[in-house]
Design an enzyme around this catalytic site. Structure first.
Site, mmCIF file in Angstrom:
data_model
loop_
_atom_site.group_PDB
_atom_site.id
_atom_site.type_symbol
_atom_site.label_atom_id
_atom_site.label_comp_id
_atom_site.label_asym_id
_atom_site.label_seq_id
_atom_site.Cartn_x
_atom_site.Cartn_y
_atom_site.Cartn_z
ATOM 1 N N VAL B 106 0.845 -1.196 0.000
ATOM 2 C CA VAL B 106 0.000 0.000 0.000
ATOM 3 C C VAL B 106 0.881 1.246 0.000
ATOM 4 C CG1 VAL B 106 -1.843 1.232 1.191
ATOM 5 C CG2 VAL B 106 -1.718 -1.263 1.327
ATOM 6 N N ASP B 147 -5.640 -5.418 17.406
ATOM 7 C CA ASP B 147 -4.527 -4.475 17.504
ATOM 8 C C ASP B 147 -4.773 -3.259 16.607
ATOM 9 O OD1 ASP B 147 -2.139 -3.463 18.461
ATOM 10 O OD2 ASP B 147 -0.875 -4.598 17.077
ATOM 11 N N PRO B 150 -3.761 3.754 14.973
ATOM 12 C CA PRO B 150 -3.482 4.552 13.761
ATOM 13 C C PRO B 150 -2.330 3.993 12.934
ATOM 14 C CG PRO B 150 -3.853 5.987 15.638
ATOM 15 C CD PRO B 150 -3.822 4.591 16.186
#
Lengths: 247, 327
Positions: B106, B147, B150
């Site tokens: 990504v 988990d 951010p």
């Protein structure tokens, strides 16, 4: 796509060297004299050089004193079977050995004894002259310095073992590639230049290097396994030595 | 024996530590990140000529059981086909025995990095809602993440939101979707608490302290359900709101409800939380907050700003005409 030639692995068709799973630390506790002797040999081989350098640095011993103290420490440890007292739940073997070494040197200094070299150590060829030449000033604490030198020595021994095994299995070219690429001092060596130098296809250079690195990794872990007492300690040391976290 | 310099020693350590992709279709490029359980590397898929992220378990001596569990984890994540969940392309074993799985690489930034340069609360809430939707999808398939934070959320180059790192995910049950139906996958055992992570013994603490629910922090692994993820989502929302001067009472209430200490007081699912965020964005009343009359009126005005402006304009015109038409 690169396809691995099954014959390119120096570990043979199963891509494995014979596994060395025995622990020298466990061997040091054996009732069998021969097993204990072998265990001692492994521990001595793995630790004499970091021990010598550590004594030189921490205890400010001159090179002659450091030689005597290093040999004296290992002879004493073997004769009194000190290593059998190691408890893996309390500390790593490396820490245990360093603590024993500190205790030994402190006692010898206190007693003001002058140790005699030789005796049971005569048949070991410990190259103190080379160890002396390798000494460099360090900003590390004595404990960190000991660990750093131990890691350096572990990898040096692993490279040497890899060389021996490659020669024994008739794959010297694998080691030569490893030596030329991974142990090189020059920065202008590439797979392409190795391909020209050794007259190999670039894909073969790639495969040979991948295989020999795989075996190098295996040798390093074998050495680590030899000088750790438990799986837990092995994992902890692997984390410390290789920077890998192990659950 | 040749003396190894510090530089050489460090290099040899990477030779030993870096994965050997020699017998795979991948070419190692560099390390992307190192976690407690695995390390993610950037590699090139030579067959498809594309970059991939490859996660390799951090262990020098993998057991058969551990290997099987990691393969199963990869299979389970691969089946979570959702635009908000990073897809798994491949799973395999390295020559040294370590299991790896290849994922989409990504390009973009982590949510914390994204938030540092994007302070629009509406934009942040939209991204957060997308995270909730991805997590809700996983929950509908019986998988909890455990988990969420951010650092495990990526915002792609085109604004797409992807939830990463399912390495400590837990399977609660068979989902409502496709899991277990396809014959080409081994069936997931019907145990109500099958665990796919590697360290899920009761008392083991998994996750990240600032984002984990109280029950997770206490190591009550068997007590964890979707609401543990809801708590973590609440913590992520708190992170997104904390630098906002006036996030609004409704937004704060949503955050507090998601982060309630007792899981019974939280949203029962990520989709409920997502729905409340959607209502907040649409200026509708949210379930987490009871408004007073003034707030209701204020929200109505805010929602119907155009209409209010039209009416005000009309009234002003009328007043203007009344005054100007007087003799």
């Amino acid at each position: 796509m690169l396809v691995m030639d099954p014959d390119t692995d120096i570990g043979g068709p199963l891509h494995k060297f014979p596994a060395t799973n025995h622990s020298a630390i466990a061997g040091a506790r054996s009732d069998d004299q021969l097993t204990r002797r072998r265990a001692f040999d492994t521990i001595l081989t793995s630790y004499w050089k970091p021990a010598y350098k550590y004594i030189r640095l921490k205890w400010h011993a001159d090179n002659e004193d450091a030689k005597d103290l290093t040999q004296g420490f290992f002879v004493n440890a073997f004769e009194k079977n000190h290593f059998a007292a190691y408890d893996a739940s309390k500390a790593s073997f490396q820490t245990f050995l360093r603590t024993c070494l500190d205790g030994f040197v402190a006692n010898e200094r206190k007693a003001g004894r002058r140790l005699k070299r030789g005796g049971d150590m005569d048949h070991y060829q410990l190259d103190f002259a080379t160890a002396e030449n390798e000494l460099v000033a360090s900003d590390l604490s004595p404990e960190d310095y000991f660990h750093r030198e131990w890691v350096r020595w572990m990898f040096t021994l692993a490279v040497d073992t890899l060389r021996q095994r490659c020669e024994e299995s008739g794959r010297t070219i694998h080691f030569q590639l490893f030596e030329r690429y991974d142990l090189r001092d020059e920065t202008d060596v590439s797979y392409a230049s190795l391909s020209n130098e050794f007259g190999l296809e670039p894909a073969t250079v790639n495969n040979y290097l991948a295989a020999v690195r795989r075996d190098f990794r295996r040798v390093v872990l074998e050495k680590l396994r030899e000088i750790t007492a438990t799986d837990e300690e092995f994992r902890t040391e692997a984390r410390s030595l290789l920077g890998v976290e192990v659950k | 024996m040749k003396w190894l310099s510090d530089d050489k020693l460090n290099y040899l350590r990477t030779v030993v530590t870096n994965p050997d992709f020699g017998s795979t279709k991948y070419t190692f490029i560099k390390e992307l990140g190192r976690g407690g359980m695995g390390t993610v590397y950037l590699a090139e898929d030579r067959e498809l000529n594309r970059l991939v992220a490859i996660k390799v378990l951090n262990t020098p001596d993998i057991t058969e059981d551990l290997r099987n569990r990691m393969v199963r984890e990869a299979q389970i994540i691969a089946r979570l086909e959702h635009p908000g969940i990073v897809p798994v392309h491949d799973v395999g074993t390295l020559p040294d025995g370590r299991v790896f799985y290849a994922m989409k690489f990504v390009r973009g930034s982590r949510l914390d990095e994204y938030a540092a340069v994007n302070d629009s609360i509406r934009d942040r809430l939209r991204k957060f809602q997308a995270v909730c939707d991805a997590v809700a999808f996983a929950h509908s398939h019986g998988v909890i993440h455990r988990d969420l934070k951010p650092q495990n959320i990526m915002i792609g180059s085109f604004g797409e939101v992807l939830v990463l790192d399912w390495g400590v995910a837990k399977i609660l049950r068979h989902g409502d979707g496709e899991m277990g139906r396809h014959g080409d996958y081994p069936p997931v055992p019907a145990s109500p608490h099958l665990r796919v992570s590697f360290d899920t013994n009761a008392g083991t603490i998994i996750g990240t302290r600032d984002y984990m629910s109280p029950e997770q922090a206490r190591g009550e692994i068997d007590q964890l359900d979707e609401r543990a993820d809801v708590y973590s989502l609440g913590a992520v929302l708190h992170f997104l709101l904390k630098d906002q001067p006036k996030p609004g009472r409704a937004a704060e209430a949503i955050c507090l409800k998601a982060k309630a200490d007792a899981k019974e007081n939280r949203y029962s699912s990520a989709s409920e939380l997502s729905a409340d965020i959607g209502r907040l964005l649409d200026a509708e009343p949210v379930s987490a907050y009871r408004e007073n009359a003034i707030e209701k009126a204020s929200r109505w005005v805010s929602k119907n700003r155009f209409l209010v402006l039209l009416v005000l304009a009309y009234l002003l015109m009328r007043i203007f005409f009344v005054f100007t038409s007087r003799p």
